[in-house]
Structure formats: C-alpha cells, structure tokens
Design an enzyme around this catalytic site. Structure first.
Site, mmCIF file in Angstrom:
data_model
loop_
_atom_site.group_PDB
_atom_site.id
_atom_site.type_symbol
_atom_site.label_atom_id
_atom_site.label_comp_id
_atom_site.label_asym_id
_atom_site.label_seq_id
_atom_site.Cartn_x
_atom_site.Cartn_y
_atom_site.Cartn_z
ATOM 1 N N ARG A 1 0.897 -1.287 0.040
ATOM 2 C CA ARG A 1 -0.039 -0.020 -0.017
ATOM 3 C C ARG A 1 0.972 1.262 0.084
ATOM 4 N NH1 ARG A 1 -4.206 -1.382 4.715
ATOM 5 N NH2 ARG A 1 -4.752 -3.544 4.309
ATOM 6 N N ASP B 1 -0.048 5.451 1.251
ATOM 7 C CA ASP B 1 -0.939 6.197 1.868
ATOM 8 C C ASP B 1 -1.446 7.177 1.237
ATOM 9 O OD1 ASP B 1 -0.991 4.635 4.400
ATOM 10 O OD2 ASP B 1 0.636 5.621 4.994
ATOM 11 N N TYR C 1 12.185 4.200 -1.664
ATOM 12 C CA TYR C 1 11.493 5.327 -1.403
ATOM 13 C C TYR C 1 12.323 6.555 -1.500
ATOM 14 C CZ TYR C 1 6.986 2.890 0.110
ATOM 15 O OH TYR C 1 5.849 2.252 0.014
ATOM 16 N N ARG D 1 8.594 7.694 6.734
ATOM 17 C CA ARG D 1 8.082 8.910 7.202
ATOM 18 C C ARG D 1 8.704 9.257 8.617
ATOM 19 N NH1 ARG D 1 1.959 8.880 5.624
ATOM 20 N NH2 ARG D 1 1.911 10.887 6.767
#
Lengths: 247, 247
Positions: free
Chosen positions: B51, B53, B111, B200
C-alpha cells in the site's frame, strides 16, 4: 513613496494567465492585487515584467508596486504568502529605486520549455511538460537552434494577435540551450525580450526540425521569411515556464 | 492464464492511497480495477507491491493480475492509459511467469522523500515536497543515518496501527542516501521491506537530528529502544514517493 519589487513563483495551471481580466477570470495579477489591497488597506498598481498566457508557469516572474506603507519587506513577504492561494508564492520582496519599472527596466528574460520524450504521458508532471512521444534528432535541433541565436527579426515566430503584436519585431536571443535529462528535454531561451508566443513558436519549429519534417537549414529560411505562416505549430502552454527576469 | 505485471506512476494527491476501500473513496487500486474491468469485460484480482498512504506518490509502483485475455501487452498499455484518469499512468505492462507475485516476490523497494529547505513554500511543487524552512545540519543527518543502514529491528519506526503492524519488525536497509540539490533535500531509502510509515518516521527523526533537537548518536538509541515513543514526528505524506520495486 516606496517602490517594492516582488519575485513570484506560480503554477499557471489554474490561472487564465498573468494579466488581470474580468473579475470572473482567475489571474495571477488579480490574486496579487487582492492580497495587496488586503494587506495595505488600499489598492496598488502592480506592474508585471510581462504577461504569461493561460497555463504558463513562472519560477521568477517579477512585478513592482508603489506604496506609502512602512511595513518592512520581510513582513510583506510573510503577509502576502499567508494570504495568497497555494499556487502562488512570493520568493522575495525588496525596496528598489523609484525608477525601477518591472516591464521597462527588463534587460533579459529566460524561459524554459519542458518536453517529455517518452511514449507515455506523465502522471506527476502532467501540468508542467508537453508529451512528445516521437523520435527526435536532438543534434539537428541544436544545429537549427544556432541560427536563432543573435539579433534577428523574429516576426516569423510572433503569433498573430492585433492587440498584442509589436511593431518592432527585432530581438536578441543571447542563449538557446537544449538539454536532455532522463526522459526530459529542456529548451532554455534567454533574450532581451520576447514577442507574443515566440518561445512556443520556436519550440514548435525546432520540434519539426528534430522530427525531420522540415529540411536542414530551414529554420534560417523561416526566420528570414518574416512570416508566421512558415514556422511550426505553437507548442502547448503547459510546458512553458518563465524562469527569471534580469534587470 | 497469463500473469501481467504493471509498472505504475501516480500523483497521490487526490487519492485516498493505493488500497481499494469503500466505493466513495478514490484509490489508485480502485481506478485500476475499474479500467481493467472495462478492458477485459470481467473483474481481475490486482495485487500491489504494497500500500501507499493517502497523498503518497509513486514513480514505479508494481502490481500484477491474471487474465485469460489474449490482448498483446502493448495494446493493454495503450488501452489502460487511454481509460485511466490523468493522475495515473501505466509505464509498462509485461507478461511474467505464473509464480510472480507483486507483493511476495519483492526483493527491494526504494522510497524517496523530498524536503524543500528554503524559507518559502513551493507554488509548483507544493504537492510533491514538504517545506522545512529551518536550519539543518546535513552532515549530522548523514552521520545519524548511517546507524540505520543494515539489518535491524525497526520497531521504533513503525507507526502504531493494530491492523497494519507486523510481528516481525526486522528489516534490512541497503541504502540511505541524503542528497542536496538546490533548495531540495532528497532522502532515498532502499530496503528489503518497510514497516507502516517507516520512511516517514525515519525522515521525521533525521530532521530532529539535523535540527539539533536530539543529541548526536541518539538515532542509535532510538533504534535500540524498539519503541515508537522516542522517534521523531511522522513526516507528511506528500513528500514521499515510491520510486521503484525490485524483484
């Protein structure tokens, strides 16, 4: 009276260009005038370095206005950025001499045109580049571009618009750089001034050359013809960005 | 049955994340499922690499689905891109072996987190970076980041969410690169897997280190504590992008 110079970044996607129009059209100048009126409690006259069309972006548009306010420029900067919509940002606000005029004092402007040369459209950069999914001979584009550098009559690259056409169509392009970066092709043009849609017409013509649809040396012929009918199609607005204005 | 692998770019701004939810929530998976149903005339099961967000972007998300269709992959690619909304683009569609599974076959993911370190918000890149207008000691961020590289229990960097927490919180970060480019600071993290909001939370913690709000060496302490309470704030979603998935 103080004379304040603003350096402005904007995402042109949701604007009908820079220039104030009827109140129902959202423009960058219109939003700035509203914000200034709110901060200073009175209307200002805001002079831009020049118009940008609907959908055209800016990283360094410049404007100036006169004010009797004693507000420090860093406070103006904060107040403007707090009030302005998120697609406009003031990068700098500074006091300049009384004779500074954002339009008439311009020495040079730099525009950048962004082309995405892969076969598939961009999802993230979709509002900031033009998809060009066909083969391009970049070396040939660079060769043709060379004939545009220098002082020339650029009438062939001026879009026909009686309200915006200039009598004097002689301009000096000091730099024209074509740069490949990954799937992107950036065309940077620096000149002492630009005619209406000149960058987008030059880009459209260089694409014709790169695609081999016009013979080598033809850009020079187009330039010399001083007629809009020969040059390539106007490249879409969304790939264009006013990068900086030099004074 | 054919097994088709899709590589997907998206602008996560206007999505409630990747994962299909109730029909009123616009999700990337939901849009892809609709487009596939339209093209193949039947529903498919679409497996994503993982997934993302709400607000998180992707340049190289990967998904796979099985189909009995005989449509060539280049035709699928064109058809999907023609139907999908402009904030999703399929970059590649290819046949892969039957045992390829977009989630379970993942070897590594990368990422990227984008920080804008100037004092003023971005107008153009506003949905693709997080503004960090304060002083940052980048050398110190790099030193602290080194303690995160390698095989560790990253429990301290997993957001608390009973539905999404993993029992095994050991992951291997193979690369963590902090790169300054103009006013931007990019943090690239490559790992064999990521816990919920791990990137994050790492970015939030590195920012605390760079701002001098936690003492040198403290990131190691946080890592060893295996408790979410010590790490920094979760950095906003909009700065995050899933760059690629390796199989």
């Amino acid at each position: 009276m103080r004379n304040i110079k603003l350096t402005i970044e904007y995402d042109g996607t949701h604007f009908k260009g820079w220039q104030l129009q009827k109140p129902s059209s959202r423009t960058v100048q219109g939003e700035l005038l509203k914000a200034c009126a709110q901060i200073f409690g009175t209307k200002v006259v805001l002079i831009g370095s020049g118009r940008t069309d609907s959908g055209v972006h800016a990283l360094g548009q410049v404007a100036n206005f006169k004010t009797r306010s004693s507000m420090p420029t860093d406070e103006m900067l904060r107040a403007l950025n707090a009030i302005l919509p998120e697609d406009i940002a003031i990068l700098e606000a500074k006091d300049v001499p009384a004779d500074f005029h954002a339009q008439f004092s311009v020495k040079k402007k730099t525009y950048r045109y962004a082309l995405l040369t892969r076969p598939i459209r961009a999802a993230q950069e979709r509002y900031f580049c033009t998809l060009y999914p066909y083969r391009l001979n970049i070396a040939r584009m660079r060769t043709e571009a060379k004939t545009l550098v220098g002082k020339h009559d650029f009438k062939s690259f001026q879009a026909n618009d009686p309200r915006r056409n200039k009598k004097n169509t002689i301009r000096t392009i000091s730099k024209l750089i074509i740069r490949k970066k990954g799937d992107y092709l950036f065309i940077d043009i620096e000149a002492n001034g630009f005619l209406y849609k000149m960058v987008r017409n030059i880009v459209g013509t260089l694409l014709e050359a790169g695609a081999g649809r016009i013979p080598p040396g033809n850009v020079k012929t187009i330039l010399k013809a001083q007629s809009r009918t020969l040059a390539g199609k106007t490249a879409p607005a969304k790939g264009l960005c006013l990068v900086k204005v030099d004074y």
